[in-house]
Design an enzyme around this catalytic site. Structure first.
Site, PDB file in Angstrom:
ATOM      1  N   THR A  45      24.007  18.267  33.055  1.00  0.00           N
ATOM      2  CA  THR A  45      25.191  18.456  33.882  1.00  0.00           C
ATOM      3  C   THR A  45      24.754  18.474  35.356  1.00  0.00           C
ATOM      4  O   THR A  45      23.592  18.756  35.658  1.00  0.00           O
ATOM      5  CB  THR A  45      25.950  19.735  33.502  1.00  0.00           C
ATOM      6  OG1 THR A  45      25.064  20.842  33.618  1.00  0.00           O
ATOM      7  CG2 THR A  45      26.482  19.641  32.076  1.00  0.00           C
ATOM      8  N   THR A  47      25.079  20.340  38.323  1.00  0.00           N
ATOM      9  CA  THR A  47      24.416  21.478  38.976  1.00  0.00           C
ATOM     10  C   THR A  47      23.114  21.826  38.267  1.00  0.00           C
ATOM     11  O   THR A  47      22.108  22.131  38.901  1.00  0.00           O
ATOM     12  CB  THR A  47      25.352  22.700  39.032  1.00  0.00           C
ATOM     13  OG1 THR A  47      26.521  22.333  39.770  1.00  0.00           O
ATOM     14  CG2 THR A  47      24.687  23.890  39.705  1.00  0.00           C
ATOM     15  N   CYS A  48      23.123  21.756  36.950  1.00  0.00           N
ATOM     16  CA  CYS A  48      21.933  22.094  36.169  1.00  0.00           C
ATOM     17  C   CYS A  48      20.789  21.111  36.446  1.00  0.00           C
ATOM     18  O   CYS A  48      19.641  21.517  36.604  1.00  0.00           O
ATOM     19  CB  CYS A  48      22.272  22.092  34.681  1.00  0.00           C
ATOM     20  SG  CYS A  48      23.641  23.189  34.250  1.00  0.00           S
ATOM     21  N   SER A  49      21.119  19.836  36.497  1.00  0.00           N
ATOM     22  CA  SER A  49      20.090  18.797  36.647  1.00  0.00           C
ATOM     23  C   SER A  49      19.682  18.521  38.079  1.00  0.00           C
ATOM     24  O   SER A  49      18.560  18.088  38.331  1.00  0.00           O
ATOM     25  CB  SER A  49      20.592  17.485  36.028  1.00  0.00           C
ATOM     26  OG  SER A  49      20.671  17.615  34.634  1.00  0.00           O
TER      27      SER A  49
END
Length: 157
Positions: A45, A47-49
Site C-alpha cells: 500500500t 504509505t506502507c511501501s
C-alpha cells in the site's frame, strides 16, 4: 489494546525460511531478544511501501547499533504477499516479514481494524519489545507514519 508493560501473546506467524515457508512463534522471535516490531495495514500500500517500511530499511543499522537484535514488520497479509513485498522492497534478509494472515496476533493485541471491503487489517503502530515485554508502544492516528516511524523509534532507544 496492548500497552507498555504487557507481554506479547502467544501467536504463530508464517515466514519465509530459505526457499519455503514455515511457522515462527512469538517466543522464537522475541524471547531473550530486543526487537523493534512495526505493523502496517497492508503490504504494497502507498504509505506502507513509500514511507513506513523504507524508514526502517534506511535506519536499520542505526537501530541495530542501539542494542536491538532485530526489526520485524507484521501485516494481515498472507505469506506469499509478505515474501513478494520483502523482495520488491529490498528488505529480504534485513527485516523479518511476519504474515498474520488470519489476524490472530493482531486481534490478540487489540490492533485490528475493519477497513470496509478490505476486511480486517492492522492499525499502524511500532513497538520496542524486550524479552517479550512491550517497552514502548506508538499507535499511529489515521494517515501518515510519523509516530510509528523509524525516527520515532530511534528517539526512544
Amino acid at each position: 489494546m496492548i500497552k507498555i508493560g504487557d507481554r506479547l501473546p502467544a501467536a504463530t506467524f508464517k515466514v519465509r525460511i530459505d526457499d519455503g515457508f514455515g511457522g515462527m512463534t512469538t517466543a522464537q522471535i522475541f524471547e531473550g531478544k530486543k526487537v523493534v516490531l512495526f505493523a502496517v495495514p497492508g503490504a504494497f500500500t502507498p504509505t506502507c511501501s513509500m514511507n513506513h517500511l523504507p524508514g526502517f530499511l534506511e535506519n536499520r543499522e542505526a537501530i541495530l547499533s542501539k542494542g536491538m537484535d532485530a526489526i520485524a514488520v507484521v501485516s494481515v497479509n498472507d505469506h506469499h504477499v509478505m515474501k513478494a513485498w520483502a523482495e520488491a522492497s529490498g528488505g529480504a534478509g534485513k527485516i523479518l516479514f511476519l504474515a498474520d494472515g488470519a489476524a490472530d496476533f493482531t486481534k490478540a493485541i487489540g490492533t485490528d481494524l475493519v477497513m470496509g471491503p478490505l476486511g480486517i487489517r492492522s492499525m499502524r503502530y511500532s513497538m520496542i519489545v524486550d524479552n517479550g515485554v512491550v517497552k514502548e508502544f506508538n499507535l499511529e492516528p489515521a494517515g501518515g507514519a510519523e509516530i510509528s516511524g523509524a525516527a520515532a523509534i530511534l528517539g526512544q532507544l
